[in-house]
Design an enzyme around this catalytic site. Structure first.
Site, PDB file in Angstrom:
ATOM      1  N   GLY A  42      20.019 -56.214 -52.022  1.00 63.52           N
ATOM      2  CA  GLY A  42      18.701 -56.667 -51.614  1.00 63.52           C
ATOM      3  C   GLY A  42      18.733 -57.381 -50.275  1.00 63.52           C
ATOM      4  O   GLY A  42      17.957 -57.077 -49.367  1.00 63.52           O
ATOM      5  N   GLY A 231      24.162 -36.170 -43.561  1.00 59.54           N
ATOM      6  CA  GLY A 231      22.810 -36.519 -43.158  1.00 59.54           C
ATOM      7  C   GLY A 231      21.943 -36.872 -44.343  1.00 59.54           C
ATOM      8  O   GLY A 231      22.408 -37.476 -45.324  1.00 59.54           O
ATOM      9  N   THR A 254      30.352 -49.867 -46.146  1.00 54.50           N
ATOM     10  CA  THR A 254      29.588 -50.895 -46.836  1.00 54.50           C
ATOM     11  C   THR A 254      28.250 -51.126 -46.153  1.00 54.50           C
ATOM     12  O   THR A 254      28.198 -51.308 -44.940  1.00 54.50           O
ATOM     13  CB  THR A 254      30.368 -52.216 -46.882  1.00 54.50           C
ATOM     14  N   ALA A 255      27.176 -51.108 -46.914  1.00 52.96           N
ATOM     15  CA  ALA A 255      25.806 -51.363 -46.459  1.00 52.96           C
ATOM     16  C   ALA A 255      25.207 -50.234 -45.629  1.00 52.96           C
ATOM     17  O   ALA A 255      24.087 -50.365 -45.140  1.00 52.96           O
ATOM     18  CB  ALA A 255      25.706 -52.669 -45.677  1.00 52.96           C
ATOM     19  N   ALA A 256      25.902 -49.115 -45.493  1.00 54.68           N
ATOM     20  CA  ALA A 256      25.316 -47.992 -44.745  1.00 54.68           C
ATOM     21  C   ALA A 256      24.061 -47.481 -45.448  1.00 54.68           C
ATOM     22  O   ALA A 256      23.039 -47.214 -44.804  1.00 54.68           O
ATOM     23  CB  ALA A 256      26.333 -46.870 -44.591  1.00 54.68           C
ATOM     24  N   GLY A 257      24.125 -47.347 -46.777  1.00 50.40           N
ATOM     25  CA  GLY A 257      22.955 -46.907 -47.522  1.00 50.40           C
ATOM     26  C   GLY A 257      21.814 -47.900 -47.440  1.00 50.40           C
ATOM     27  O   GLY A 257      20.641 -47.515 -47.347  1.00 50.40           O
ATOM     28  N   ASP A 258      22.145 -49.180 -47.474  1.00 50.81           N
ATOM     29  CA  ASP A 258      21.116 -50.210 -47.351  1.00 50.81           C
ATOM     30  C   ASP A 258      20.464 -50.165 -45.965  1.00 50.81           C
ATOM     31  O   ASP A 258      19.246 -50.328 -45.830  1.00 50.81           O
ATOM     32  CB  ASP A 258      21.726 -51.593 -47.587  1.00 50.81           C
ATOM     33  N   GLY A 293      32.238 -54.915 -42.847  1.00 51.32           N
ATOM     34  CA  GLY A 293      31.379 -55.879 -43.502  1.00 51.32           C
ATOM     35  C   GLY A 293      30.015 -55.308 -43.836  1.00 51.32           C
ATOM     36  O   GLY A 293      29.643 -54.219 -43.390  1.00 51.32           O
ATOM     37  N   SER A 297      27.631 -55.525 -40.181  1.00 47.96           N
ATOM     38  CA  SER A 297      27.677 -54.174 -39.623  1.00 47.96           C
ATOM     39  C   SER A 297      26.303 -53.644 -39.217  1.00 47.96           C
ATOM     40  O   SER A 297      26.206 -52.614 -38.540  1.00 47.96           O
ATOM     41  CB  SER A 297      28.276 -53.207 -40.658  1.00 47.96           C
TER      42      SER A 297
END
Length: 312
Positions: A42, A231, A254-258, A293, A297
């Site tokens: 979140g 993609g 980490t956090a790429a999807g977010d 991170g 990132s």
């Protein structure tokens, strides 16, 4: 008034240790490069939305933390990124959530999460957020909060006229009632396969359309299937769009999807079309994987615009 975007979900402090390899059960290995970093799906999405909108949207984070130093640090980091943290309330009954992350030399990780105060985000809290949802173009949810809370939040946000976006992570099966309250469902490959009751594995590009169609039948109004470096594929029952990924040197996903979710929501909230929103989101996610991170990132809007200006 600026358009608004809200994120309801988790805040964690990440404890990250790098090692040559992940330990086997009962084994101890020597690691290196320990660091802490703000995280939680979140909070990652709220941070990304604030950075990527660069003040064009009012971004508000809704969640729970403990009365402790980690909670203070997480709120301060979000505020510094430009997010409103007045909806992040501290509780005395639990500590701020934490994630213990081990990363090996190939970038693979092993993660244990202690939800702490995140588990205390309640359905009643969602009810109190009605005015926030009513003022928001989009409300973003994930699955690191109690399932009843997520379901209530989706329903209330929809009732108040906001578009709802659900990142179904951590992966699990979801019931049709919850999914029918979702405007945009954004699973990655493994999450999509679990939602569809299939064996784990990657989804090849030629399989994306079939998978997206199957996901849409579960109840959401639209699906964005995140395909990693390949993609992203969008389908809403009539329109199919594919945005190719960008070739970069990946360091940490980490956090790429977010970052993708936030970028997609920001672009849509600003009135951009789906094709342009996909391109913006993929560009933001591509930059994020070149850095270590979670929140450290996440790129700024200027970085994404500059990145995309060099790509056809």
């Amino acid at each position: 008034m600026r358009p608004a975007l809200a994120v309801a979900g988790s805040l964690n402090m990440d404890f990250v240790v790098s090692a040559a390899r992940l330990p086997a059960p009962g084994e101890t290995v020597t690691g290196h490069n320990f660091h802490t970093a703000p995280g939680g799906k979140g909070a990652n999405q709220a941070c990304a939305a604030a950075r990527l909108s660069a003040g064009r949207l009012a971004v508000r984070m809704i969640g729970r933390c403990g009365y402790d130093a980690f909670g203070d640090q997480l709120k301060a980091g979000l505020a510094a990124a430009g997010a409103d943290v007045s909806g992040v309330h501290a509780v005395r009954a639990a500590a701020t959530g934490v994630a213990m992350i081990e990363v090996d030399a190939e970038g693979r990780n092993s993660i244990v999460i202690a939800p702490g105060a995140n588990a205390m985000l309640s359905e009643a809290d969602m009810e109190q957020m009605r005015p926030v949802f009513a003022a928001s173009s989009f409300v973003l949810f994930q699955l690191e909060s109690p399932m009843g809370t997520v379901a209530a939040g989706l329903r209330i946000a929809r009732d108040e006229g906001a578009e709802t976006m659900l990142d179904p992570a951590p992966a699990r099966a979801l019931d049709g009632e919850m999914l029918r309250a979702v405007d945009v469902l954004t699973p990655n490959e493994s999450e999509a396969r679990i939602l569809l009751g299939r064996e784990p594995g990657e989804i090849e590009l030629h399989e994306a359309a079939e998978a997206a169609r199957a996901l849409l039948k579960l109840g959401p109004r639209a699906v964005v299937l995140k395909l990693g470096h390949q993609g992203a594929f969008f389908f809403d029952g009539s329109v199919e769009l594919f945005q190719a990924g960008y070739l970069v040197d990946s360091v940490d996903s980490t956090a790429a999807g977010d970052t993708f979710n936030a970028g997609f929501a920001v672009a849509l909230a600003e009135g951009k079309g789906v094709a342009e929103a996909l391109r913006f989101a993929c560009g933001a996610a591509a930059i994020s994987v070149t850095r270590s991170g979670a929140q450290p990132s996440i790129p700024s809007r200027a970085e994404v615009e500059n990145f995309l200006s060099t790509r056809a």
